[in-house]
Design an enzyme around this catalytic site. Structure first.
Site, PDB file in Angstrom:
ATOM      1  N   CYS A   2      -1.515 -86.849  22.265  1.00 59.88           N
ATOM      2  CA  CYS A   2      -0.140 -86.793  21.370  1.00 59.88           C
ATOM      3  C   CYS A   2       0.178 -85.498  20.988  1.00 59.88           C
ATOM      4  CB  CYS A   2      -0.148 -87.890  20.335  1.00 59.88           C
ATOM      5  SG  CYS A   2      -0.742 -89.602  20.765  1.00 59.88           S
ATOM      6  N   ARG A  35       4.312 -82.379  26.820  1.00 60.29           N
ATOM      7  CA  ARG A  35       3.037 -83.249  26.800  1.00 60.29           C
ATOM      8  C   ARG A  35       2.959 -84.671  27.144  1.00 60.29           C
ATOM      9  NH1 ARG A  35      -0.890 -80.670  23.044  1.00 60.29           N
ATOM     10  NH2 ARG A  35      -2.180 -82.434  22.741  1.00 60.29           N
ATOM     11  N   TRP A  83       1.858 -90.564  22.859  1.00 64.68           N
ATOM     12  CA  TRP A  83       1.231 -91.060  24.369  1.00 64.68           C
ATOM     13  C   TRP A  83       0.614 -92.357  23.877  1.00 64.68           C
ATOM     14  CZ3 TRP A  83       2.798 -90.319  29.059  1.00 64.68           C
ATOM     15  CH2 TRP A  83       1.966 -90.659  30.185  1.00 64.68           C
ATOM     16  N   ASN A 109      -4.000 -87.968  16.950  1.00 62.06           N
ATOM     17  CA  ASN A 109      -4.234 -87.566  18.265  1.00 62.06           C
ATOM     18  C   ASN A 109      -5.473 -88.214  18.743  1.00 62.06           C
ATOM     19  OD1 ASN A 109      -3.856 -86.868  20.995  1.00 62.06           O
ATOM     20  ND2 ASN A 109      -4.047 -84.764  20.612  1.00 62.06           N
ATOM     21  N   GLY A 110      -5.706 -88.973  19.832  1.00 62.55           N
ATOM     22  CA  GLY A 110      -7.032 -89.399  20.009  1.00 62.55           C
ATOM     23  C   GLY A 110      -7.331 -90.956  19.960  1.00 62.55           C
ATOM     24  N   GLU A 492      -9.053 -87.047  49.611  1.00 64.20           N
ATOM     25  CA  GLU A 492      -8.130 -86.513  48.667  1.00 64.20           C
ATOM     26  C   GLU A 492      -8.076 -84.953  48.647  1.00 64.20           C
ATOM     27  OE1 GLU A 492      -6.388 -87.492  46.146  1.00 64.20           O
ATOM     28  OE2 GLU A 492      -6.408 -86.042  44.890  1.00 64.20           O
ATOM     29  N   LYS A 496      -4.574 -82.894  48.311  1.00 60.62           N
ATOM     30  CA  LYS A 496      -4.368 -81.880  47.588  1.00 60.62           C
ATOM     31  C   LYS A 496      -4.099 -80.576  48.351  1.00 60.62           C
ATOM     32  CE  LYS A 496      -4.413 -83.501  43.923  1.00 60.62           C
ATOM     33  NZ  LYS A 496      -4.002 -84.797  44.441  1.00 60.62           N
ATOM     34  N   GLU A 499      -0.329 -81.118  49.760  1.00 60.15           N
ATOM     35  CA  GLU A 499       0.912 -81.229  48.842  1.00 60.15           C
ATOM     36  C   GLU A 499       0.789 -79.948  48.033  1.00 60.15           C
ATOM     37  OE1 GLU A 499       0.547 -84.554  46.124  1.00 60.15           O
ATOM     38  OE2 GLU A 499      -1.552 -84.265  45.785  1.00 60.15           O
ATOM     39  N   HIS A 515     -15.943 -89.510  67.684  1.00 63.69           N
ATOM     40  CA  HIS A 515     -14.991 -90.516  68.404  1.00 63.69           C
ATOM     41  C   HIS A 515     -13.485 -89.936  68.398  1.00 63.69           C
ATOM     42  CE1 HIS A 515     -17.982 -93.777  67.992  1.00 63.69           C
ATOM     43  NE2 HIS A 515     -18.084 -93.171  66.774  1.00 63.69           N
ATOM     44  N   LYS A 618       6.861 -86.853  40.803  1.00 63.48           N
ATOM     45  CA  LYS A 618       5.727 -87.385  40.147  1.00 63.48           C
ATOM     46  C   LYS A 618       5.571 -88.589  40.183  1.00 63.48           C
ATOM     47  CE  LYS A 618       1.810 -87.161  37.799  1.00 63.48           C
ATOM     48  NZ  LYS A 618       0.887 -86.442  38.371  1.00 63.48           N
TER      49      LYS A 618
HETATM   50  C1  AGP Z   1      -1.108 -87.563  44.191  1.00 62.25           C
HETATM   51  O1  AGP Z   1      -1.817 -86.198  44.150  1.00 62.25           O
HETATM   52  C2  AGP Z   1       0.394 -87.690  44.553  1.00 62.25           C
HETATM   53  N1  AGP Z   1       1.130 -87.034  43.895  1.00 62.25           N
HETATM   54  C3  AGP Z   1       0.693 -89.196  44.883  1.00 62.25           C
HETATM   55  O2  AGP Z   1       0.092 -89.521  45.969  1.00 62.25           O
HETATM   56  C4  AGP Z   1       0.370 -90.077  43.792  1.00 62.25           C
HETATM   57  O3  AGP Z   1      -0.854 -90.432  43.602  1.00 62.25           O
HETATM   58  C5  AGP Z   1       1.053 -91.700  44.209  1.00 62.25           C
HETATM   59  O4  AGP Z   1       2.304 -91.548  44.471  1.00 62.25           O
HETATM   60  C6  AGP Z   1       0.856 -92.591  43.360  1.00 62.25           C
HETATM   61  O5  AGP Z   1       1.164 -92.514  42.087  1.00 62.25           O
HETATM   62  P1  AGP Z   1       0.911 -93.198  40.858  1.00 62.25           P
HETATM   63  O6  AGP Z   1      -0.528 -93.162  40.664  1.00 62.25           O
HETATM   64  O7  AGP Z   1       1.698 -92.956  39.691  1.00 62.25           O
HETATM   65  O8  AGP Z   1       1.055 -94.823  41.347  1.00 62.25           O
END
Ligand code: AGP
Length: 623
Positions: A2, A35, A83, A109-110, A492, A496, A499, A515, A618
């Site tokens: 928060c 935030r 939040w 906050n917390g 993962e 990273k 993206e 394979h 996002k």
């Molecule tokens: C993660 O780095 C990506 N931005 C994307 O894969 C994300 O994890 C995915 O769209 C799921 O989003 P969510 O966790 O908000 O459902």
């Protein structure tokens, strides 16, 4: 995570605000909007009373309320952007919270870990609560202490000694105009030092427009500010000192805590994200409790299959969790990409527990999969970072991560918090179904509580990774290998890099190499390999070392992530990136961090925007 603002000023003093306390608080909240939040409020002390205005939603809603029903002129004000953790984003749950008399107001906050017990005690004494929050408990405790001591500082000290968890608190009292008392434990609080005015903030962004002279409070400290004085004591009442510093950052950097990007800040927030997600999960006897789940113990005992549905990074968190939950609970766990699950005829029943993992809680693919699962008769549990969002709202139950708002589009701290929450779910099921004794659950919980410190150790030793990333800025393809829980970590790590740096990157199960994918390996091909502990299941480590040899023999440049003391990998590794020793199942929480930093640093070296990568959102709110 928060946002917190406090202001006290002598009317007419050089540093005092022309618009009075409410205006300073509102301006500070605007600087803290980055935030992320879901409600906001302000309290002022004026003419022997405390006045509060608060609203769910964005600051615009609070401004609309203030326009219609202004706060009285005042020079003592506290402001808060919330939040949501305990209790959804509603007007009633918004801060500030007041005690029964309405003469003391608190913002927080917390997470107060023992708030349930304190709430019950207060209810016993006749207190009637108006919100679902842990913070309101603090307001009532302060009110009771003030009746005894009449002194806000002493009352705050006494209350803090009863609180467990992570908290930054600010409080004002109708009988103490010109005074704000703050306190902190495991959560930040800084003082802004002005002339004829002083400020408080969850970070310097709250007051950087007024002063760059600051004082950072230490652990378990209480601060009392007036327009001309700042006094710090420990929770024990002994005089204490904060850390004085000058703020060099500009306003933009202040929002990122001095880091160059939200991505870098959030990677470094990961120890706190894990620690906060673990907070408040055990009862007084140390037994795991997930009381926010709202699925009966009988239903959980009857579960005969778990299906995880998620997208992207959240799906990889589910894949990591699969290994642990199957091992601990002996329940089959399938991990399905939500957009695939949605369009097939899954075999689910009322004994299937569907776990929907989502940081935003608004991913349309996952929402549609949740609806599909419920139509098929399954119970759905959401693991989500955003209180009150669609996915937990449409699920039968929710288990919230407490990573705080994740601003950067690419997910980092939410990923580790999701894995942590999945582990809590797995341990809870194992405890409930008798697969694990209480001491075994306690052992794993103890190991989990060590992870934040271990992640901090990894973060403190990654200059080598940053140098490698800068050196590899022109690379055009990177492969990532892992086996067992290291396989989703490899996936993962590849995501990273894709993206953030827009580089072709692919994660493989190490056993799959021969394979087909090994055809990709040519001299100089960078290959990251996530190596399991040599102390784990014997076959895992030796098999992965063989995989390293296979790609090295074909000229690959091997960058190996291995635990401290693992010397077997050294003959085949061009680079060894060390992580602390931990159990095989917990190692993903450490092994992924160098891969996050590598991707962030390489993208930065390429001059790319690591917070808002091209083509990405996002929260993907379309199917
Ligand atoms: C993660 O780095 C990506 N931005 C994307 O894969 C994300 O994890 C995915 O769209 C799921 O989003 P969510 O966790 O908000 O459902």
């Amino acid at each position: 995570m928060c946002g917190i603002v406090g202001y006290v000023g002598r009317p007419g003093a050089p540093g005092a605000a022309a618009g009075g306390g409410a205006a300073v608080a509102l301006e500070g909240l605007r600087r803290l909007e980055y935030r992320g939040y879901d409600s906001a409020g302000i309290a002022v002390v004026s003419e022997g009373a405390v006045a509060v205005r608060k609203r769910a939603g964005k600051l615009a809603n609070l401004v609309e309320l203030l326009d219609a029903d202004p706060l009285p002129a005042a020079h003592t004000a506290i402001g808060h952007t919330r939040w949501a953790t305990h209790g959804g984003p509603t007007d009633a749950n918004a801060h500030p919270h007041v005690d029964g008399t309405g003469r003391v107001a608190v913002i927080h906050n917390g997470i107060v870990e023992n708030f349930a017990a304190l709430r019950a005690e207060l209810r016993e004494s006749g207190v009637e609560f108006t919100s679902e929050t842990d913070t309101e408990v603090v307001a009532h405790l302060l009110g009771a202490q003030l009746e005894r001591t009449g002194d806000l500082t002493e009352a705050m000290r006494a209350v803090c000694l009863r609180l467990e968890g992570a908290f930054t608190l600010l409080a004002v009292h109708a009988d103490a105009p010109g005074v704000i008392v703050g306190a902190r434990r495991n959560s930040p609080l800084v003082v802004g030092l002005g002339e004829g005015a002083n400020y408080l903030g969850s970070d310097v962004a709250a007051f950087i427009a007024h002063t760059r002279e600051a004082l950072e409070l230490g652990q378990d400290q209480v601060v009392t500010i007036t327009p001309d004085a700042v006094d710090v004591v420990g929770f024990d009442g002994a005089p204490a000192q904060g850390r004085r510093f000058h703020v060099d950052w500009d306003a933009s950097a202040a929002e990122k805590g001095g880091f160059p990007s939200f991505m870098a800040k959030e990677i470094h927030d990961q120890p706190q994200a894990i620690a906060d997600t673990l907070l408040g999960r055990t009862d007084a006897g140390g037994r795991l409790q997930l009381d926010e789940m709202k699925i009966s113990e009988a239903e959980l005992r009857a579960v005969d299959k778990i299906v995880v549905i998620a997208c992207g990074t959240a799906a990889y968190a589910g894949q990591v969790a699969k290994y642990a939950i199957e091992h601990w609970c002996r329940i089959p766990v399938e991990v399905e990409l939500a957009h695939e699950f949605r369009y097939r005829d899954p075999v689910v029943s009322e004994r299937t527990l569907v776990v929907a993992i989502s940081q935003s809680g608004e991913t349309m693919d996952t929402i549609m999969a949740v609806r599909h699962a419920r139509e098929q008769g399954a119970k759905v549990l959401a693991i989500c970072n955003t209180n009150g969002s669609t996915i937990p709202r449409e699920s039968d139950a929710a288990l919230y991560t407490h990573a705080g708002p994740e601003i950067a589009v690419a997910s980092t701290k939410a990923f580790l918090a999701q894995i942590t929450a999945c582990y809590l779910l797995g341990l809870y099921l194992a405890q409930l179904r008798g697969n694990k004794f209480a001491d075994e659950v306690a052992d794993v919980l103890a190991q989990l509580h060590e992870v934040p410190g271990q992640v901090r150790q990894v973060l403190d030793g990654l200059e080598q990774v940053r140098e490698i990333a800068r050196y590899m800025a022109d690379t055009r393809s990177v492969l990532f290998l892992g086996r067992h829980v290291g396989y989703p970590v490899a996936m993962e790590g590849a995501l990273k890099l894709k993206e953030l740096a827009y580089i072709h990157a692919e994660g493989f199960a190490a056993g799959e190499l021969k394979h087909g994918p090994i055809a990709l390996v040519e001299p100089g091909q960078p290959v990251f390999v996530v190596v399991p502990s040599p102390r784990g299941r014997d076959s895992l480590h030796s098999k992965v070392v063989s995989n390293i040899q296979e790609v090295r023999a074909r000229g690959a440049r091997t960058l190996v992530i291995a635990e401290q003391g693992d010397t077997e990998v050294e003959p085949y590794a061009d680079v060894v990136i060390r992580i602390p020793r931990t159990s095989t199942l917990l190692s993903p929480l450490l092994a992924v961090v160098p891969l996050q930093v590598f991707a962030c640093e390489l993208a930065t070296a390429k001059g790319l925007d690591v917070d808002q990568p091209r083509n990405l959102a996002k929260s993907v709110t379309v199917e």
